[in-house]
Design a protein around this motif. Structure first.
Motif, PDB file in Angstrom:
ATOM      1  N   MET A   1     -41.197 -53.069 -64.791  1.00  0.00           N
ATOM      2  CA  MET A   1     -40.444 -52.360 -63.756  1.00  0.00           C
ATOM      3  C   MET A   1     -39.426 -53.302 -63.127  1.00  0.00           C
ATOM      4  SD  MET A   1     -41.839 -50.578 -60.208  1.00  0.00           S
ATOM      5  CE  MET A   1     -42.972 -49.506 -61.080  1.00  0.00           C
ATOM      6  N   ASN A   2     -38.196 -52.844 -63.008  1.00  0.00           N
ATOM      7  CA  ASN A   2     -37.143 -53.626 -62.364  1.00  0.00           C
ATOM      8  C   ASN A   2     -37.201 -53.346 -60.860  1.00  0.00           C
ATOM      9  OD1 ASN A   2     -34.723 -54.668 -61.321  1.00  0.00           O
ATOM     10  ND2 ASN A   2     -33.640 -54.316 -63.258  1.00  0.00           N
ATOM     11  N   TYR A   3     -37.891 -54.240 -60.120  1.00  0.00           N
ATOM     12  CA  TYR A   3     -38.118 -53.995 -58.692  1.00  0.00           C
ATOM     13  C   TYR A   3     -36.808 -53.964 -57.909  1.00  0.00           C
ATOM     14  CZ  TYR A   3     -42.828 -55.413 -60.107  1.00  0.00           C
ATOM     15  OH  TYR A   3     -44.025 -55.506 -60.752  1.00  0.00           O
ATOM     16  N   ASN A   4     -35.886 -54.839 -58.267  1.00  0.00           N
ATOM     17  CA  ASN A   4     -34.614 -54.908 -57.545  1.00  0.00           C
ATOM     18  C   ASN A   4     -33.819 -53.616 -57.712  1.00  0.00           C
ATOM     19  OD1 ASN A   4     -31.463 -55.712 -57.725  1.00  0.00           O
ATOM     20  ND2 ASN A   4     -32.484 -56.991 -56.217  1.00  0.00           N
ATOM     21  N   ALA A   7     -35.545 -50.732 -55.866  1.00  0.00           N
ATOM     22  CA  ALA A   7     -35.328 -50.860 -54.420  1.00  0.00           C
ATOM     23  C   ALA A   7     -33.912 -50.432 -54.042  1.00  0.00           C
ATOM     24  CB  ALA A   7     -35.579 -52.306 -53.983  1.00  0.00           C
ATOM     25  N   ALA A   8     -32.940 -50.834 -54.852  1.00  0.00           N
ATOM     26  CA  ALA A   8     -31.548 -50.465 -54.571  1.00  0.00           C
ATOM     27  C   ALA A   8     -31.347 -48.957 -54.670  1.00  0.00           C
ATOM     28  CB  ALA A   8     -30.622 -51.188 -55.544  1.00  0.00           C
ATOM     29  N   ASP A   9     -31.957 -48.339 -55.680  1.00  0.00           N
ATOM     30  CA  ASP A   9     -31.834 -46.886 -55.840  1.00  0.00           C
ATOM     31  C   ASP A   9     -32.485 -46.155 -54.673  1.00  0.00           C
ATOM     32  OD1 ASP A   9     -30.513 -47.259 -58.227  1.00  0.00           O
ATOM     33  OD2 ASP A   9     -32.284 -46.967 -59.481  1.00  0.00           O
ATOM     34  N   ILE A  10     -33.649 -46.630 -54.264  1.00  0.00           N
ATOM     35  CA  ILE A  10     -34.353 -45.986 -53.151  1.00  0.00           C
ATOM     36  C   ILE A  10     -33.545 -46.107 -51.871  1.00  0.00           C
ATOM     37  CG2 ILE A  10     -36.363 -46.219 -51.624  1.00  0.00           C
ATOM     38  CD1 ILE A  10     -38.028 -46.846 -54.121  1.00  0.00           C
ATOM     39  N   LEU A  11     -33.011 -47.299 -51.608  1.00  0.00           N
ATOM     40  CA  LEU A  11     -32.242 -47.504 -50.385  1.00  0.00           C
ATOM     41  C   LEU A  11     -31.033 -46.571 -50.333  1.00  0.00           C
ATOM     42  CD1 LEU A  11     -31.874 -49.077 -47.777  1.00  0.00           C
ATOM     43  CD2 LEU A  11     -30.617 -50.829 -49.064  1.00  0.00           C
ATOM     44  N   ASN A  41     -32.572 -37.941 -50.157  1.00  0.00           N
ATOM     45  CA  ASN A  41     -32.510 -37.055 -51.319  1.00  0.00           C
ATOM     46  C   ASN A  41     -33.879 -37.061 -52.007  1.00  0.00           C
ATOM     47  OD1 ASN A  41     -31.965 -35.747 -53.749  1.00  0.00           O
ATOM     48  ND2 ASN A  41     -29.861 -36.486 -53.785  1.00  0.00           N
ATOM     49  N   VAL A  42     -34.742 -36.164 -51.560  1.00  0.00           N
ATOM     50  CA  VAL A  42     -36.140 -36.174 -51.982  1.00  0.00           C
ATOM     51  C   VAL A  42     -36.282 -35.996 -53.484  1.00  0.00           C
ATOM     52  CG1 VAL A  42     -38.354 -35.001 -51.758  1.00  0.00           C
ATOM     53  CG2 VAL A  42     -36.948 -35.376 -49.724  1.00  0.00           C
ATOM     54  N   GLU A  43     -35.594 -35.003 -54.042  1.00  0.00           N
ATOM     55  CA  GLU A  43     -35.747 -34.727 -55.469  1.00  0.00           C
ATOM     56  C   GLU A  43     -35.258 -35.883 -56.325  1.00  0.00           C
ATOM     57  OE1 GLU A  43     -37.380 -32.269 -56.840  1.00  0.00           O
ATOM     58  OE2 GLU A  43     -37.897 -31.678 -54.798  1.00  0.00           O
ATOM     59  N   ALA A  44     -34.155 -36.500 -55.904  1.00  0.00           N
ATOM     60  CA  ALA A  44     -33.622 -37.630 -56.673  1.00  0.00           C
ATOM     61  C   ALA A  44     -34.581 -38.817 -56.625  1.00  0.00           C
ATOM     62  CB  ALA A  44     -32.251 -38.029 -56.136  1.00  0.00           C
ATOM     63  N   ILE A  45     -35.197 -39.038 -55.463  1.00  0.00           N
ATOM     64  CA  ILE A  45     -36.156 -40.144 -55.339  1.00  0.00           C
ATOM     65  C   ILE A  45     -37.363 -39.878 -56.233  1.00  0.00           C
ATOM     66  CG2 ILE A  45     -37.680 -41.387 -53.757  1.00  0.00           C
ATOM     67  CD1 ILE A  45     -35.661 -40.757 -51.524  1.00  0.00           C
ATOM     68  N   LYS A  46     -37.855 -38.649 -56.238  1.00  0.00           N
ATOM     69  CA  LYS A  46     -39.005 -38.308 -57.081  1.00  0.00           C
ATOM     70  C   LYS A  46     -38.713 -38.559 -58.549  1.00  0.00           C
ATOM     71  CE  LYS A  46     -41.142 -34.694 -54.225  1.00  0.00           C
ATOM     72  NZ  LYS A  46     -41.438 -33.242 -54.133  1.00  0.00           N
ATOM     73  N   ASN A  47     -37.455 -38.409 -58.939  1.00  0.00           N
ATOM     74  CA  ASN A  47     -37.084 -38.569 -60.352  1.00  0.00           C
ATOM     75  C   ASN A  47     -36.904 -40.022 -60.766  1.00  0.00           C
ATOM     76  OD1 ASN A  47     -37.088 -35.826 -60.922  1.00  0.00           O
ATOM     77  ND2 ASN A  47     -34.972 -35.546 -60.266  1.00  0.00           N
ATOM     78  N   LEU A  48     -36.937 -40.945 -59.801  1.00  0.00           N
ATOM     79  CA  LEU A  48     -36.776 -42.357 -60.145  1.00  0.00           C
ATOM     80  C   LEU A  48     -37.994 -42.855 -60.924  1.00  0.00           C
ATOM     81  CD1 LEU A  48     -35.362 -43.837 -56.802  1.00  0.00           C
ATOM     82  CD2 LEU A  48     -34.102 -43.411 -58.913  1.00  0.00           C
TER      83      LEU A  48
END
Length: 636
Positions: A1-4, A7-11, A41-48
């Protein structure tokens, strides 16, 4: 998993750094406090990839990551200056009960790893003594006893610091006040005795000393206590700002802390501390009542409904009650037995899914999450497998309930606190009989067997089987075969120029994070219903509407880019959530000229939010559309 990268996508998807008031993590979740949760953006976060699910409870926006969460949180904190918690006015208003449990959860969440680690040390020591590797009373035994007991004895200090962060007051003064409670000079005072009779013939004895020549002060042992220090730090949070306000600047450095320590200390020793101790004693009597007359109730309820406590974060709220039990009774029954049954059931259900599924991704997730669940960390299994497939969750509740009932009937209990899983068995070693740990093992076996059987009987819809049926046209059932020939056309909600999603200058849309679809640059400021549908969501800023048609297709119409910044200005939404609309009905109007003047683009994505439910989502090959023209074709 690419943590960085995660994290950037979540932020970005929670609304950026400016929308984050605070962020911290527990064992499996990122816990955000956001200025405006609607920007996330709940749906987008769930799709990460790497995200198991999302929970919004007690004012916190929680993203379930799994056991890698601390690495993601560390990367997040490198990207911005985020405090660990906040109780500022920007937090969403909550009811009194929700605020209470939210505060309690926020205080105990940072302490959970230390509690679990200390509990496991005590469990390890019990195991070493049971197998005669270490002799009770030896130097090694005393050393490891200190390692395991230190947190529980000095718990007021730990909770003082955590509570001070939550109540926005000095953690160092809070630690001093915890020291006042436990100082030897206070503990050495010679007391007199009084008694209070309460329900069911129970009596609480009070020891008190006379202070200032006339004022009685209850003499209480605060080692390992919970409620007293929480009340005292809350009092500190009220006195400290006042002390800072009345203290002259030249004297504030010592005068304000002095006033705070003396004022809070007196109120704490005479009122808050004894009151908290009284509550603890009453709770102990309640625990004894359940243990004596209905010991099966709590483990049964916890074994059955623990998944819902985890979903809401309520399981953390039981931690202080469990700690009070250890301090007053020497053992615990609130969390351990029932959560052991439930956690083993969650892990077993996930592993059973892993054995049966033909989906390689699901198999990998189910095995990993199932093993983690057996060790006591259930969020990956709960959110990544069981809740997603639903029936395995029901099976886990059945297995957890049956095993919890056995645990309650046999009266098993824990002698220290730790994460409830296979590794926690040593915390059941203690007392006068080995049957406590034997019954804990039987509880685990019951949970595994009943859950596995229930999962096999209830079954689940395997994603790979459903997908294969759709793609190959396999006739495994008339309903599925019929769906293969179904095409659905979605009409255009706008009049204007058609562009592809890839041309939208916003990666959330252009990369299809929210789903596949098309976009229109409108020539008129009106949005109509693209089909007969139900309005499922209306954004407060009125620029976006979510619809669901009779076939379950979810359609998002998002007028403009970043138009949330207009906060509803220049938009008028004509529908409400839950309203039924007909194709062609006007649902939203907007002032194109004013929106353009404000510097916003009007390009409007029309997205099929549940794209993954269909074989294909095809955008129309056309340059211009009018209201109702076919713009998206869905193949089921």
């Amino acid at each position: 998993m690419n943590y960085n990268q995660l994290a950037a996508d979540i932020l970005e998807l929670v609304g950026g750094e400016r929308n984050v008031l605070s962020v911290t993590n527990c064992m499996t979740r990122l816990r955000f406090q956001l200025r405006d949760t609607k920007l996330a953006n709940v749906e987008a976060i769930k799709n990460l990839k790497g995200v198991q699910g999302i929970v919004t409870k007690n004012g916190q926006f929680q993203i379930i990551i799994g056991t890698d969460v601390s690495n993601v949180c560390d990367e997040l904190k490198k990207m911005g200056s985020f405090p660990e918690s906040t109780t500022g006015n920007e937090e969403e208003k909550k009811g009194i009960l929700a605020a209470f449990f939210g505060t309690l959860t926020a205080i105990f969440t940072p302490v959970i790893p230390a509690l679990a680690g200390s509990g496991m040390i005590k469990a390890l020591l019990a195991l070493l003594v049971a197998f005669k590797v270490v002799e009770a009373g030896s130097g090694t035994y005393q050393l490891f006893t200190a390692f395991g007991d230190a947190l529980f004895y000095f718990l007021p200090f730990i909770l003082a610091v955590s509570a001070a962060k939550q109540f926005k007051c000095s953690p160092y003064i809070a630690a001093v006040l915890a020291g006042v409670l436990m100082h030897a000079s206070v503990g050495s005072l010679e007391p007199a005795t009084a008694a209070l009779s309460i329900f069911n013939g129970n009596v609480i004895n009070f020891n008190y000393v006379t202070m200032f020549g006339f004022l009685p002060m209850l003499k209480v042992s605060y080692g390992g206590s919970v409620i007293p220090i929480l009340l005292i730090v809350w009092v500190q949070s009220k006195i400290e700002p006042w002390a800072n306000k009345i203290s002259p600047n030249a004297l504030k450095i010592f005068l304000a802390p002095m006033i705070t320590i003396i004022g809070t200390g007196i109120i704490g020793l005479f009122v808050a501390g004894p009151l908290g101790n009284l509550v603890g004693n009453i709770l102990a009597i309640v625990f004894n009542f359940f243990n004596d007359y209905a010991g099966w109730v709590i483990p049964l309820l916890m074994g059955t409904f623990c998944p819902f406590f985890v979903m809401t974060g309520m399981h953390y709220c039981f931690a202080p009650i469990q700690t009070i039990q250890y301090a007053t009774l020497g053992y615990g029954t609130i969390l351990g037995p029932g959560m052991l049954a439930s956690n083993i059931a969650q892990g077993t259900a996930s592993l059973t899914v892993g054995l049966r599924t033909k989906n390689k991704d699901m198999k990998q997730i189910a095995y990993s999450a199932g093993f983690t669940g057996l060790m006591g960390i259930t969020e990956p299994a709960l959110y990544g497998v069981n809740l997603k497939l639903k029936r395995p969750l029901y099976a886990a509740m059945i297995g957890g309930g049956v095993a919890g009932l056995y645990a309650g009937i046999t009266g098993i209990h824990t002698f220290s606190s730790t994460t409830a899983g296979l590794l926690a068995l040593p915390v059941y070693i203690g007392g006068d009989s080995i049957m406590n740990v034997v019954n804990a093992i039987i509880t685990i076996i019951i949970s595994i067997v009943v859950t596995a059987i229930a999962t096999l009987i209830l079954g689940f819809v395997d994603p790979i089987e459903e997908k294969t049926t759709k793609e190959t046209g396999g006739n495994s059932g008339k309903g599925k075969a019929d769906r293969l020939s179904v095409k659905e056309t979605i009409g255009s909600p706008l009049k204007g120029k058609v562009v592809s999603l890839e041309q939208i200058p916003d990666e959330v849309f252009s990369k299809g994070i929210l789903g596949q679809g098309i976009a229109v640059i409108p020539s008129e400021g009106k949005v109509t219903a693209p089909c007969d549908a139900t309005v499922v969501s209306v954004i407060d800023s009125k620029h976006a509407v979510g619809l669901q048609d009779v076939n379950g297709t979810e359609i998002l119409i998002h007028v403009g880019l970043d138009t949330v910044g207009l906060k509803g200005e220049h938009f008028e939404c004509l529908v409400t959530e839950g309203q039924q609309v007909r194709k062609g009905q006007t649902i939203l109007i907007f002032d194109m000229d004013e929106i353009k003047k404000a510097g916003y683009q009007l390009i409007t994505p029309i997205i099929i939010s549940n794209t993954d439910d269909y074989l294909e989502v095809i955008a129309a090959d056309t340059k211009q559309v009018n209201y109702g023209d076919g713009i998206i074709t869905i193949i089921r």
